[in-house]
Write an enzyme that holds these catalytic residues in place. Sequence first.
Site, PDB file in Angstrom:
ATOM      1  N   TYR A   1      58.523 -39.145 -24.680  1.00 46.45           N
ATOM      2  CA  TYR A   1      58.587 -37.765 -25.181  1.00 46.45           C
ATOM      3  C   TYR A   1      60.035 -37.328 -25.440  1.00 46.45           C
ATOM      4  O   TYR A   1      60.410 -36.998 -26.576  1.00 46.45           O
ATOM      5  CB  TYR A   1      57.896 -36.873 -24.147  1.00 46.45           C
ATOM      6  CG  TYR A   1      58.151 -35.400 -24.256  1.00 46.45           C
ATOM      7  CD1 TYR A   1      58.066 -34.728 -25.480  1.00 46.45           C
ATOM      8  CD2 TYR A   1      58.462 -34.665 -23.111  1.00 46.45           C
ATOM      9  CE1 TYR A   1      58.288 -33.362 -25.557  1.00 46.45           C
ATOM     10  CE2 TYR A   1      58.668 -33.297 -23.178  1.00 46.45           C
ATOM     11  CZ  TYR A   1      58.600 -32.657 -24.395  1.00 46.45           C
ATOM     12  OH  TYR A   1      58.823 -31.312 -24.467  1.00 46.45           O
TER      13      TYR A   1
ATOM     14  N   ASP B   1      61.917 -50.229 -24.560  1.00 42.03           N
ATOM     15  CA  ASP B   1      60.781 -49.459 -24.008  1.00 42.03           C
ATOM     16  C   ASP B   1      59.635 -50.444 -23.776  1.00 42.03           C
ATOM     17  O   ASP B   1      59.416 -51.351 -24.583  1.00 42.03           O
ATOM     18  CB  ASP B   1      60.364 -48.387 -25.031  1.00 42.03           C
ATOM     19  CG  ASP B   1      59.534 -47.277 -24.418  1.00 42.03           C
ATOM     20  OD1 ASP B   1      59.950 -46.112 -24.515  1.00 42.03           O
ATOM     21  OD2 ASP B   1      58.456 -47.571 -23.847  1.00 42.03           O
TER      22      ASP B   1
ATOM     23  N   ALA C   1      61.679 -44.426 -16.965  1.00 39.68           N
ATOM     24  CA  ALA C   1      61.396 -44.314 -15.525  1.00 39.68           C
ATOM     25  C   ALA C   1      59.981 -43.795 -15.352  1.00 39.68           C
ATOM     26  O   ALA C   1      59.408 -43.218 -16.273  1.00 39.68           O
ATOM     27  CB  ALA C   1      62.369 -43.333 -14.860  1.00 39.68           C
TER      28      ALA C   1
ATOM     29  N   SER D   1      57.900 -40.881 -13.907  1.00 39.87           N
ATOM     30  CA  SER D   1      58.439 -39.518 -13.748  1.00 39.87           C
ATOM     31  C   SER D   1      57.394 -38.462 -13.375  1.00 39.87           C
ATOM     32  O   SER D   1      57.574 -37.295 -13.702  1.00 39.87           O
ATOM     33  CB  SER D   1      59.134 -39.101 -15.046  1.00 39.87           C
ATOM     34  OG  SER D   1      58.202 -39.136 -16.100  1.00 39.87           O
TER      35      SER D   1
ATOM     36  N   TYR E   1      59.318 -39.312  -6.131  1.00 46.00           N
ATOM     37  CA  TYR E   1      59.998 -39.292  -7.439  1.00 46.00           C
ATOM     38  C   TYR E   1      61.445 -38.839  -7.264  1.00 46.00           C
ATOM     39  O   TYR E   1      62.391 -39.493  -7.724  1.00 46.00           O
ATOM     40  CB  TYR E   1      59.233 -38.376  -8.393  1.00 46.00           C
ATOM     41  CG  TYR E   1      59.964 -38.093  -9.683  1.00 46.00           C
ATOM     42  CD1 TYR E   1      60.415 -39.129 -10.499  1.00 46.00           C
ATOM     43  CD2 TYR E   1      60.210 -36.783 -10.093  1.00 46.00           C
ATOM     44  CE1 TYR E   1      61.092 -38.867 -11.681  1.00 46.00           C
ATOM     45  CE2 TYR E   1      60.880 -36.511 -11.269  1.00 46.00           C
ATOM     46  CZ  TYR E   1      61.331 -37.562 -12.061  1.00 46.00           C
ATOM     47  OH  TYR E   1      62.004 -37.292 -13.220  1.00 46.00           O
TER      48      TYR E   1
ATOM     49  N   LEU F   1      52.193 -28.951 -17.276  1.00 44.17           N
ATOM     50  CA  LEU F   1      51.534 -27.647 -17.400  1.00 44.17           C
ATOM     51  C   LEU F   1      51.323 -27.215 -18.853  1.00 44.17           C
ATOM     52  O   LEU F   1      50.183 -26.906 -19.248  1.00 44.17           O
ATOM     53  CB  LEU F   1      52.363 -26.589 -16.650  1.00 44.17           C
ATOM     54  CG  LEU F   1      51.801 -25.170 -16.750  1.00 44.17           C
ATOM     55  CD1 LEU F   1      50.444 -25.076 -16.076  1.00 44.17           C
ATOM     56  CD2 LEU F   1      52.780 -24.164 -16.137  1.00 44.17           C
TER      57      LEU F   1
ATOM     58  N   ILE G   1      45.209 -23.775 -12.365  1.00 42.92           N
ATOM     59  CA  ILE G   1      46.430 -23.392 -11.638  1.00 42.92           C
ATOM     60  C   ILE G   1      46.410 -24.116 -10.285  1.00 42.92           C
ATOM     61  O   ILE G   1      45.460 -23.942  -9.513  1.00 42.92           O
ATOM     62  CB  ILE G   1      46.467 -21.865 -11.400  1.00 42.92           C
ATOM     63  CG1 ILE G   1      46.545 -21.129 -12.742  1.00 42.92           C
ATOM     64  CG2 ILE G   1      47.632 -21.496 -10.481  1.00 42.92           C
ATOM     65  CD1 ILE G   1      46.468 -19.605 -12.614  1.00 42.92           C
TER      66      ILE G   1
ATOM     67  N   ASP H   1      54.978 -30.210  -4.659  1.00 40.95           N
ATOM     68  CA  ASP H   1      55.506 -29.154  -5.533  1.00 40.95           C
ATOM     69  C   ASP H   1      56.289 -28.101  -4.750  1.00 40.95           C
ATOM     70  O   ASP H   1      55.701 -27.350  -3.963  1.00 40.95           O
ATOM     71  CB  ASP H   1      54.342 -28.407  -6.216  1.00 40.95           C
ATOM     72  CG  ASP H   1      53.888 -29.077  -7.496  1.00 40.95           C
ATOM     73  OD1 ASP H   1      54.638 -29.911  -8.032  1.00 40.95           O
ATOM     74  OD2 ASP H   1      52.784 -28.747  -7.963  1.00 40.95           O
TER      75      ASP H   1
HETATM   76  N1  UDP Z   1      50.661 -27.014 -12.854  1.00 42.46           N
HETATM   77  C1  UDP Z   1      49.489 -26.278 -12.824  1.00 42.46           C
HETATM   78  N2  UDP Z   1      48.436 -26.724 -13.563  1.00 42.46           N
HETATM   79  C2  UDP Z   1      48.500 -27.842 -14.345  1.00 42.46           C
HETATM   80  C3  UDP Z   1      49.701 -28.578 -14.372  1.00 42.46           C
HETATM   81  C4  UDP Z   1      50.769 -28.139 -13.605  1.00 42.46           C
HETATM   82  O1  UDP Z   1      49.369 -25.269 -12.136  1.00 42.46           O
HETATM   83  O2  UDP Z   1      47.512 -28.162 -15.006  1.00 42.46           O
HETATM   84  C5  UDP Z   1      51.840 -26.517 -12.102  1.00 42.46           C
HETATM   85  C6  UDP Z   1      52.449 -27.527 -11.153  1.00 42.46           C
HETATM   86  O3  UDP Z   1      51.819 -27.463  -9.911  1.00 42.46           O
HETATM   87  C7  UDP Z   1      53.906 -27.047 -11.121  1.00 42.46           C
HETATM   88  C8  UDP Z   1      54.143 -26.462 -12.510  1.00 42.46           C
HETATM   89  O4  UDP Z   1      52.840 -26.216 -13.048  1.00 42.46           O
HETATM   90  O5  UDP Z   1      54.055 -26.000 -10.188  1.00 42.46           O
HETATM   91  C9  UDP Z   1      54.879 -27.407 -13.431  1.00 42.46           C
HETATM   92  O6  UDP Z   1      54.256 -28.680 -13.337  1.00 42.46           O
HETATM   93  P1  UDP Z   1      54.573 -29.854 -14.343  1.00 42.46           P
HETATM   94  O7  UDP Z   1      53.686 -31.005 -13.974  1.00 42.46           O
HETATM   95  O8  UDP Z   1      54.497 -29.362 -15.743  1.00 42.46           O
HETATM   96  O9  UDP Z   1      56.089 -30.218 -14.082  1.00 42.46           O
HETATM   97  P2  UDP Z   1      56.873 -30.627 -12.709  1.00 42.46           P
HETATM   98  O10 UDP Z   1      57.422 -29.337 -12.170  1.00 42.46           O
HETATM   99  O11 UDP Z   1      55.910 -31.302 -11.806  1.00 42.46           O
HETATM  100  O12 UDP Z   1      57.932 -31.538 -13.200  1.00 42.46           O
END
Ligand code: UDP
Length: 328
Positions: free
Chosen positions: A11, A31, A74, A76, A140, A189, A206, A284
Amino acid sequence: MRILVTGGAGYIGSVMVRMLLSRGHEVLVFDDLSRGHRNALPDTPLDVGNLTSLEDITKTCQSFMPEACMHFAAHSLVDESVRDPLKYIRENPVGSLNLIRALCESGCRNLVFSSTCAVYGIPEKVPITEDEKTTPINPYGVSKLLVENALVELAKRDVLKFVSLRYFNAAGADVENDLGEDHNPETHLIPRVIKAALGIEPEAVIYGDDYPTKDGTCIRDYIHVSDLCEAHILALEHILKGGDSIFLNLGNGNGFSVREVIDAVRRASGVDFPVRVDRRREGDPPILVASAQKTRTVLGWKPILTHIDQIVESAWIWHSRHPHGYGD
Ligand code: UDP
């Protein structure tokens, strides 16, 4: 300049490759295509290989003889790292160390490294500055910190020069060049909520609404992928001009909750869709928001697409044009 881009079919890497080519650089992508897409790289030279093979990356470096490297490749995903810690703790550092050895053996000492705000764990101060303590709470973050620690030692001993860019949440699409986010499975997200708006997923989910934040959902700092890539160009210039090896945050300094992101997708798409609250996702932290003051000062970086609506809208445009991603 000859620039090796590991993970260049991914990406962020694919947006980076397009930007480097448009600035006249010669680019080779390395890659393994495990998550990247050949279709994101029309006409770009690609070596298919995996960094855990010292032989693969050595062969690439010996034939391309890069003058600099941008290292995106990586694992991620925070949640995957919690489920499979050994994969992250072993493969991210091993891949990076193999790359560094191959680069050094081919005479290349300039590295821009993709790091992460996950190295901070749960910060004591927000916005987070680069001198915040580094105590990651997921594998990670640990895997990236291991590489950062190695880089510090290697730079101290003049083996290489680096800029380690600690990304906050990369998001959005390069609409002009038609490049966007296509992961399978998708865990992030913004694309997940957009899939709910497109009717590809039945609902947005959420992960936890009982965090100590204004609306109970996690707060993150979203940074547009094009602004993020622009910082890589400036980071490379910094090293080439003789600047110090350094860690820099890449974020906007504005935090948005999961619910605020969902509202932004509703605004961009004009679609209402169901939302369900599920339990917290392990690993998280509640709030991750950058201070990018140092990055602005040291690199002269000025992000352009800083409003959450601009970021989400560009993602919405790309996903609605490519509901099935790159289709490969
Ligand atoms: N999240 C969520 N619903 C989803 C995907 C992610 O509530 O379907 C939350 C996740 O728990 C985090 C935030 O959105 O608090 C960002 O998550 P993402 O995976 O986009 O990025 P990260 O912060 O893990 O790198």
